[in-house]
Design a protein around this motif. Structure first.
Motif, mmCIF file in Angstrom:
data_model
loop_
_atom_site.group_PDB
_atom_site.id
_atom_site.type_symbol
_atom_site.label_atom_id
_atom_site.label_comp_id
_atom_site.label_asym_id
_atom_site.label_seq_id
_atom_site.Cartn_x
_atom_site.Cartn_y
_atom_site.Cartn_z
ATOM 1 N N PRO A 1 -5.220 10.373 1.015
ATOM 2 C CA PRO A 1 -4.788 9.888 -0.303
ATOM 3 C C PRO A 1 -3.294 9.579 -0.335
ATOM 4 O O PRO A 1 -2.476 10.307 0.240
ATOM 5 C CB PRO A 1 -5.145 11.049 -1.236
ATOM 6 N N THR A 2 -2.934 8.493 -1.001
ATOM 7 C CA THR A 2 -1.537 8.107 -1.125
ATOM 8 C C THR A 2 -0.878 8.916 -2.239
ATOM 9 O O THR A 2 -1.538 9.615 -3.016
ATOM 10 C CB THR A 2 -1.405 6.603 -1.384
ATOM 11 N N ARG A 3 0.428 8.797 -2.336
ATOM 12 C CA ARG A 3 1.191 9.617 -3.284
ATOM 13 C C ARG A 3 0.741 9.352 -4.722
ATOM 14 O O ARG A 3 0.446 8.215 -5.100
ATOM 15 C CB ARG A 3 2.676 9.330 -3.137
ATOM 16 N N ALA A 4 0.687 10.398 -5.535
ATOM 17 C CA ALA A 4 0.324 10.354 -6.956
ATOM 18 C C ALA A 4 -1.138 10.035 -7.172
ATOM 19 O O ALA A 4 -1.534 9.627 -8.267
ATOM 20 C CB ALA A 4 1.198 9.364 -7.722
ATOM 21 N N ILE B 1 0.883 -1.173 0.000
ATOM 22 C CA ILE B 1 0.000 0.000 0.000
ATOM 23 C C ILE B 1 0.914 1.214 0.000
ATOM 24 O O ILE B 1 1.698 1.410 0.945
ATOM 25 C CB ILE B 1 -0.928 0.022 1.229
ATOM 26 N N TYR B 2 0.847 1.993 -1.068
ATOM 27 C CA TYR B 2 1.853 3.032 -1.267
ATOM 28 C C TYR B 2 1.782 4.085 -0.158
ATOM 29 O O TYR B 2 0.727 4.352 0.426
ATOM 30 C CB TYR B 2 1.674 3.683 -2.637
ATOM 31 N N GLN B 3 2.928 4.728 0.086
ATOM 32 C CA GLN B 3 3.018 5.729 1.143
ATOM 33 C C GLN B 3 2.302 7.026 0.765
ATOM 34 O O GLN B 3 2.022 7.295 -0.404
ATOM 35 C CB GLN B 3 4.475 6.033 1.463
ATOM 36 N N ARG B 4 2.016 7.830 1.763
ATOM 37 C CA ARG B 4 1.518 9.189 1.561
ATOM 38 C C ARG B 4 2.717 10.136 1.427
ATOM 39 O O ARG B 4 3.860 9.763 1.711
ATOM 40 C CB ARG B 4 0.631 9.607 2.731
#
Length: 628
Positions: free
Chosen positions: A217-220, A143-146
């Protein structure tokens, strides 16, 4: 280690045989959920104004050894991202969702990268992470980082969850996500009261995330705000990727079934099958209730039967699954029709049935019989936009903490060998040997069929089911995503009806034993009529490239029609790089065939990859590599 140590098939496997209760005639259905809704990939109508990089295609191939390679075929059923120049836009569904269960297959080429953003905001990462020893949040299953630019240097990235295990397959293979996402919650004034959460994430059948909460929301992500519902987004600006078999359930937060008051009656009864209530005489007790709490409603503690009747209020028309979990037996009727039957064949097991219900009020009837010990009824349901939940039932507590996992890992020098039961498809194979290598690649083998069953990367084996609580399931479970091998029995007579019958044990297959070589690895030995053969499976020199299998066949006379079976499945493709891709799930690289050419044959139902043996000599070797 004794290189001459010998063990027979029957000593290698656990010698208990259990009957599968579901196979008993007359059992109720074990339907556990409604099917997911497919997202049409006939065209791009399911998506909002897609950019030119997104195309509907019929198939996808990718070279394992070439970065970002993707070759597409004509047709439909697959959506492919083929970025070129400025065409690298993201893809958004017309569907907007809150809570969502998603199942989707994807193919990522070497070195490529994408992501599935729930509500366009919270990313489950897609990445070529093949061979990564210690995966991070940026790897497949993460789960991508913020990200926050206002934070001090080195601290802009935060949160982010690495997968619990690297369950990634090799690039160019079809992989699968199965995800349950929980949307953020808001009060009546629009204030957020709980964060979004990935309740669970399965990658290639392996649990890699659980209760991963994301505070924003996560990055991008496509949006900076948070909302109750929004479209799904697929990232398109980090290289080619393909998807197929999109299936989902989008859950609402408000719709639910409701029961009015329930009339119930209690009867004297002493039997082992649900009775005809009209034959029981007058009830010994009657009343009105709002639950199916049979234990508290009955004046008797055992030997009784009960019948509940009431109005069922249906908020929206559609298919509904009803599931009963009853000790000891009982039937569910709606509008007089039997929906779920359980005539006492199961002990508090789950059985289900599906029916279409119009919006409005329907008549519900639930019967129950008490035979011995526990008295309990759970009625659950699932419907259109409605997640499975209990209906007027008290769900029993789990009975304490989950049992401690019992696991086995190979040592640093010799393999670990475990005899036991292994699931293969929908069947429990009972004469098996599972081999865990120190190099980190493992497999299970069917000793009855001389057949490779499945293979996986480290960690090795969860044996909780074999030993915890008297070994209920008796199953050994791989501790990483496993791939099923479809080859089956490795020898066949071409041109016969039995050539493709790769799972039926022929009478002429005997021997069924193995020796341990000096490295402690098993070498299996068999007799097939007048042909003897050995089967040795060992790690590849580069452990990221899987296993190597070596079959040696010997006979005193030449054979005209015999062939070694290397693979069998619905789909076997020969790729431009010489590899074969089997069912989209693993590769085969043939290394040695004693001079014979491999033959890819099709009987109209399945394909099989054969190599003729013993046609020109008394000994033939087939050696090939399994890559996943």
């Amino acid at each position: 280690m004794n290189a001459n140590f010998k063990s027979t098939l029957f000593c290698a496997a656990v010698c208990l045989v259990m009957l599968n209760a579901a196979a008993v005639s007359g059992q109720p259905d074990r339907i556990t959920s409604l099917p997911l809704t497919p997202l049409s990939l006939v065209d791009l109508d399911a998506f909002r104004s897609p950019d030119q990089n997104w195309q509907i295609v019929g198939g996808v191939r990718s070279d394992l050894e070439e970065a970002h390679s993707m070759i597409v075929g004509e047709g439909s059923g697959v959506i492919a991202n083929l970025p070129a120049g400025q065409d690298d836009g993201h893809l958004f569904t017309r569907l907007e969702h809150g809570d969502m269960e998603l199942r989707v297959e994807f193919l990522v080429p070497q070195g490529s990268n994408s992501g599935i953003y729930f509500q366009g905001r919270y990313e489950a990462q897609i990445m070529d992470s093949w061979g990564v020893d210690v995966p991070g949040y940026e790897d497949l299953g993460g789960i991508y980082q913020r990200w926050d630019d206002t934070r001090p240097d080195g601290q802009q990235g935060f949160e982010g969850y690495a997968p619990g295990v690297n369950a990634a397959m090799a690039p160019g293979l079809w992989q699968e996500y199965h995800i349950l996402f929980r949307a953020p919650r808001f009060d009546e004034n629009g204030n957020k009261i709980s964060n979004a959460e990935f309740e669970w994430v399965y990658l290639n059948g392996m649990l890699v995330q659980q209760n991963a909460e994301v505070s924003g929301p996560t990055r991008a992500s496509a949006f900076d705000d948070e909302v109750p519902t929004a479209p799904l987004m697929i990232q398109g600006d980090h290289g080619p990727v393909a998807f197929r078999n999109f299936q989902y359930k989008a859950y609402s937060l408000t719709d639910s079934l409701a029961l009015g008051e329930l009339d119930y009656s209690v009867y004297d009864f002493n039997g082992d099958r649900v009775p005809d209530f009209d034959d029981l005489g007058p009830p010994i007790h009657e009343g009105i209730t709002d639950s199916f709490n049979v234990e508290s409603l009955s004046p008797k503690t055992e030997h009784y039967a009960m019948r509940f009747r009431g109005d069922l209020h249906v908020p929206v028309s559609g298919d509904y699954l009803f599931e009963t979990q009853i000790a000891n037996g009982g039937d569910l009727y709606i509008d007089g029709g039997l929906i779920v039957g359980n005539n006492g064949d199961g002990n508090f097991e789950k059985y289900g049935g599906v029916t279409y219900l119009e919006q409005g009020v329907h008549e519900l009837e639930l019967t129950y019989m008490q035979v011995v010990s526990n008295a309990h009824v759970v009625l659950a349901y699932e419907g259109p936009g409605i997640e499975k939940r209990a209906l007027a039932s008290v769900v029993p507590e789990s009975g304490g903490p989950a049992p401690e996992r019992l696991t086995v890992q190979p040592g640093s020098r010799y393999p670990e060998l475990i005899g036991g039961f292994v699931n293969y498809g929908n069947e429990k194979r009972v004469h098996t040997l599972s081999v865990g290598h120190p190099e980190g690649v493992h497999y299970s083998y069917d000793l009855n069929r001389a057949a490779l069953l499945n293979f996986w990367n480290s960690p090795f084996a969860d044996v909780t089911g074999m030993w915890q609580g008297r070994g209920g399931s008796q199953l050994l479970a791989p501790m990483n995503a496993s791939v099923e091998d479809g080859s089956g029995i490795p020898l066949a007579s071409l041109g016969t009806e039995a050539a493709f019958m790769n799972q039926e044990v022929p009478d002429q297959l005997t021997g069924k034993e193995y020796n341990l070589n000096e490295a402690g690895r098993p070498v299996f030995s068999y007799q097939y009529g007048n042909v003897s053969f050995t089967d040795e499976i060992l790690p590849s020199a580069n452990r990221h490239e899987g296993l190597e299998r070596k079959l040696i066949f010997h006979a005193d006379t030449r054979q005209g029609r015999l062939a070694g079976r290397v693979a069998q499945g619905k789909e076997i493709e020969r790729l431009n790089n010489g590899l074969y891709r089997v069912n989209g799930r693993y590769y085969i690289r043939i290394k040695e065939t004693s001079g014979e050419e491999a033959q890819l044959l099709d009987n109209g139902l399945v394909k099989a990859l054969f190599v003729p043996v013993l046609r020109r000599t008394h000994q033939s070797t087939i050696e090939y590599q399994l890559i996943w």
